[in-house]
Design an enzyme around this catalytic site. Structure first.
Site, PDB file in Angstrom:
ATOM      1  N   ASP A 136      13.266   5.237  12.669  1.00  0.00           N
ATOM      2  CA  ASP A 136      13.066   3.907  12.088  1.00  0.00           C
ATOM      3  C   ASP A 136      14.390   3.186  11.811  1.00  0.00           C
ATOM      4  O   ASP A 136      14.396   2.053  11.313  1.00  0.00           O
ATOM      5  CB  ASP A 136      12.189   3.977  10.820  1.00  0.00           C
ATOM      6  CG  ASP A 136      12.697   4.974   9.791  1.00  0.00           C
ATOM      7  OD1 ASP A 136      13.451   5.898  10.156  1.00  0.00           O
ATOM      8  OD2 ASP A 136      12.336   4.829   8.602  1.00  0.00           O
ATOM      9  N   HIS A 137      15.497   3.814  12.165  1.00  0.00           N
ATOM     10  CA  HIS A 137      16.813   3.181  12.013  1.00  0.00           C
ATOM     11  C   HIS A 137      17.561   3.031  13.337  1.00  0.00           C
ATOM     12  O   HIS A 137      18.620   2.408  13.371  1.00  0.00           O
ATOM     13  CB  HIS A 137      17.671   3.967  11.017  1.00  0.00           C
ATOM     14  CG  HIS A 137      17.096   3.949   9.635  1.00  0.00           C
ATOM     15  ND1 HIS A 137      17.624   3.206   8.610  1.00  0.00           N
ATOM     16  CD2 HIS A 137      15.990   4.547   9.128  1.00  0.00           C
ATOM     17  CE1 HIS A 137      16.875   3.358   7.530  1.00  0.00           C
ATOM     18  NE2 HIS A 137      15.883   4.177   7.821  1.00  0.00           N
ATOM     19  N   ASP A 191      19.246   5.532   4.394  1.00  0.00           N
ATOM     20  CA  ASP A 191      18.336   6.142   3.433  1.00  0.00           C
ATOM     21  C   ASP A 191      19.113   7.123   2.551  1.00  0.00           C
ATOM     22  O   ASP A 191      20.040   7.791   3.012  1.00  0.00           O
ATOM     23  CB  ASP A 191      17.252   6.920   4.156  1.00  0.00           C
ATOM     24  CG  ASP A 191      16.348   6.038   4.999  1.00  0.00           C
ATOM     25  OD1 ASP A 191      16.467   4.811   4.951  1.00  0.00           O
ATOM     26  OD2 ASP A 191      15.528   6.595   5.732  1.00  0.00           O
ATOM     27  N   HIS A 234      20.798  12.315   2.389  1.00  0.00           N
ATOM     28  CA  HIS A 234      19.477  12.238   3.015  1.00  0.00           C
ATOM     29  C   HIS A 234      19.194  13.550   3.741  1.00  0.00           C
ATOM     30  O   HIS A 234      20.018  14.465   3.708  1.00  0.00           O
ATOM     31  CB  HIS A 234      19.453  11.022   3.957  1.00  0.00           C
ATOM     32  CG  HIS A 234      18.085  10.628   4.394  1.00  0.00           C
ATOM     33  ND1 HIS A 234      16.987  10.607   3.572  1.00  0.00           N
ATOM     34  CD2 HIS A 234      17.630  10.234   5.610  1.00  0.00           C
ATOM     35  CE1 HIS A 234      15.928  10.219   4.257  1.00  0.00           C
ATOM     36  NE2 HIS A 234      16.284  10.003   5.496  1.00  0.00           N
ATOM     37  N   HIS A 278      21.832   6.400  10.358  1.00  0.00           N
ATOM     38  CA  HIS A 278      21.456   7.785  10.694  1.00  0.00           C
ATOM     39  C   HIS A 278      20.460   7.770  11.832  1.00  0.00           C
ATOM     40  O   HIS A 278      19.983   6.711  12.254  1.00  0.00           O
ATOM     41  CB  HIS A 278      20.924   8.509   9.454  1.00  0.00           C
ATOM     42  CG  HIS A 278      19.621   8.006   8.903  1.00  0.00           C
ATOM     43  ND1 HIS A 278      19.428   6.707   8.464  1.00  0.00           N
ATOM     44  CD2 HIS A 278      18.423   8.629   8.701  1.00  0.00           C
ATOM     45  CE1 HIS A 278      18.190   6.568   8.011  1.00  0.00           C
ATOM     46  NE2 HIS A 278      17.564   7.712   8.155  1.00  0.00           N
ATOM     47  N   HIS A 286      13.245  -0.748   2.380  1.00  0.00           N
ATOM     48  CA  HIS A 286      12.797   0.529   2.941  1.00  0.00           C
ATOM     49  C   HIS A 286      11.538   1.030   2.252  1.00  0.00           C
ATOM     50  O   HIS A 286      11.364   2.217   1.985  1.00  0.00           O
ATOM     51  CB  HIS A 286      13.907   1.600   2.852  1.00  0.00           C
ATOM     52  CG  HIS A 286      13.707   2.718   3.847  1.00  0.00           C
ATOM     53  ND1 HIS A 286      13.154   3.921   3.517  1.00  0.00           N
ATOM     54  CD2 HIS A 286      13.975   2.795   5.165  1.00  0.00           C
ATOM     55  CE1 HIS A 286      13.098   4.694   4.581  1.00  0.00           C
ATOM     56  NE2 HIS A 286      13.592   4.033   5.603  1.00  0.00           N
ATOM     57  N   HIS A 316      17.321   8.927  12.246  1.00  0.00           N
ATOM     58  CA  HIS A 316      15.868   8.865  12.173  1.00  0.00           C
ATOM     59  C   HIS A 316      15.415   7.618  12.942  1.00  0.00           C
ATOM     60  O   HIS A 316      16.079   6.577  12.914  1.00  0.00           O
ATOM     61  CB  HIS A 316      15.387   8.810  10.718  1.00  0.00           C
ATOM     62  CG  HIS A 316      15.391  10.155  10.037  1.00  0.00           C
ATOM     63  ND1 HIS A 316      15.546  10.319   8.683  1.00  0.00           N
ATOM     64  CD2 HIS A 316      15.253  11.412  10.560  1.00  0.00           C
ATOM     65  CE1 HIS A 316      15.501  11.625   8.388  1.00  0.00           C
ATOM     66  NE2 HIS A 316      15.340  12.297   9.517  1.00  0.00           N
TER      67      HIS A 316
END
Lengths: 301, 301
Positions: free
Chosen positions: B64-65, B210, B140, B60, B268, B62
């Site tokens: 941090d990914h 997530d 998510h 996805h 995570h 976000h």
């Protein structure tokens, strides 16, 4: 002023080399200059307080100078920042960052203010009562600016003994520091220079990366205290410098000499070089007061 | 299969915690799963050969990914990569990356192929003769997929002595491994299972991050060898997990149990937790075979 190097290598981040980013502390400001990938971790390593960064200056939109910015903006959000954040960057970055925030549905809870740069002439982009920041148009493959950071004239220093002896009321000390003559408690005019002396000389710092050898910057940066100038290559690879619009150590030193700067700091080294001291050797044949940047190194001036 | 964790923390990269990224080695493929900021440095630290990465799966959008992806794509270019690069990611990432390349005038000299994901149902997104990859729709805050990596049935193992004794010409060995009966040199039919035995059982790996607790994934991931499931929080902060659509260690373990997986790997983690072993304690009350992810840790299965 205090300059902290967070990263000073070109192209790709590696285990021990970090792309361009620097922190300049000047008159209570903490200015961040460029923001390559990994900058936020380098900020932590160097114990820079995130919430004190209110102005970020981005030279150009090659990844090694800006790919860390969107992550830093997100981190500020997660740290529940409230203070405005000003970003001075070439036109286009605002659109990218906005699209990334939109896609991740992660809007900042603080004001994010972009100052989009497009001028090919040096321009004043920040000013308050103590500091001015100007762009330095550079000659690179894409639209690029360096930045000139200048302290304004410092206040005069009060000679406290003289002032008391001259029977000047404390209420006038502020005026004295600003250079005015004042009337003492006995109604006499006291000339400013009898009770004050000149303040310390204002300092200046010029950041010039990335750029080919470009003499047109010399009038803008002349007499600065510290010039950071990129030197991606040594002279042996000057053909690569020409081709990619970068500079060599010798070229950086030539600019420093022509601009009569006090100190030259070299950086933006190609990761092909293991031995950075060769950059000093090459540059110092042209300009003596030269040092190399290094992640974690600080320069106070 | 070999899984290498490059990063397994949520939110912001720090000095010793890295955002999500993993490398899965499966039947000669090196698959990269998610690509938070700093992934390329983590790849170097873990000595992953850059040119062997041909497929990148992004769960996805976000940061941090995915904030490390554009830098990795640029680095591939600087390393003069020629091989195609396939990216499986939610719709939108292609537009961002393309805009970033356009602004930096840095087009790849290799083929960059985006497979834009939009389906809310599990779908087959990669297949060759040895491996299949399916999406796992997750729950998510924004559109998110996990990924299920499955080896195909392994070939049967030839019992060489039996095959020679049965006077089968070597030219038929390939057919035997594929499960066919064959005719020997004397014109007799040889039943396959008299000269071969079953190949090793095919392995499977499910990556789920997530996501909130989501039982609808259970049928998709049932009986996998390894399930990586996010557990951003411990149960004490389950209200935060609910609010942010993340899971707790206990919830991850419940999914593992319901899906009858062989091993659960937790990751995570919120950077608020210093002691990760508490995640093991909480999960193992529900599901016994559990480990925690850690940057640099590998799992072979």
């Amino acid at each position: 002023m205090k300059l902290t190097i967070l990263g000073c290598h070109s192209a790709t981040p590696r285990i021990n080399t970090h792309p361009t980013s620097q922190v300049l502390e000047i008159r209570n400001h903490i200015f961040l200059i460029d923001c390559g990938e990994g900058t936020q971790v380098q900020l932590r390593k160097n114990k820079v307080k995130f919430n004190r960064i209110k102005h970020i200056f981005i030279s150009h939109l090659h990844g090694d100078h800006c790919f860390g910015l969107v992550g830093l903006i997100s981190t500020f959000r997660l740290l529940t920042r409230e203070a405005d954040l000003h970003i001075y960057a070439p036109k286009g970055l605002k659109e990218v960052i906005t699209m990334q925030m939109k896609l991740s549905d992660s809007w900042t809870n603080y004001k994010l203010i972009f100052h989009e740069l497009t001028s090919r002439e040096s321009e004043l982009i920040f000013e308050d009562d103590k500091v001015e920041v100007y762009t330095i148009p550079l000659d690179h493959r894409i639209y690029t600016n360096g930045f000139l950071f200048k302290e304004k004239e410092n206040e005069r220093k009060l000679l406290l003994g003289n002032a008391e002896e001259a029977k000047i009321n404390k209420a006038y000390f502020r005026k004295l520091k600003q250079g005015f003559d004042v009337i003492n408690e006995e109604g006499e005019l006291i000339k400013n220079d009898t009770v004050t002396k000149a303040g310390s000389a204002p300092k200046s710092y010029a950041f010039c990366s990335d750029t080919a050898y470009n003499e047109s910057i010399v009038p803008i940066i002349s007499n600065v205290d510290v010039l950071y100038h990129e030197s991606t290559f040594l002279e042996k690879l000057s053909h690569l410098a020409d081709k990619t619009k970068h500079a060599t150590a010798k070229q950086a030193a030539t600019i420093a000499k022509k601009a009569n700067v006090k100190k030259l700091v070299l950086g933006h080294f190609s990761t092909r070089y293991d031995n950075i001291t060769e950059f000093i050797n090459e540059a110092s044949e042209v300009f003596e007061n030269v040092e190399v940047a290094e992640a974690g190194k600080t320069f106070e001036f």
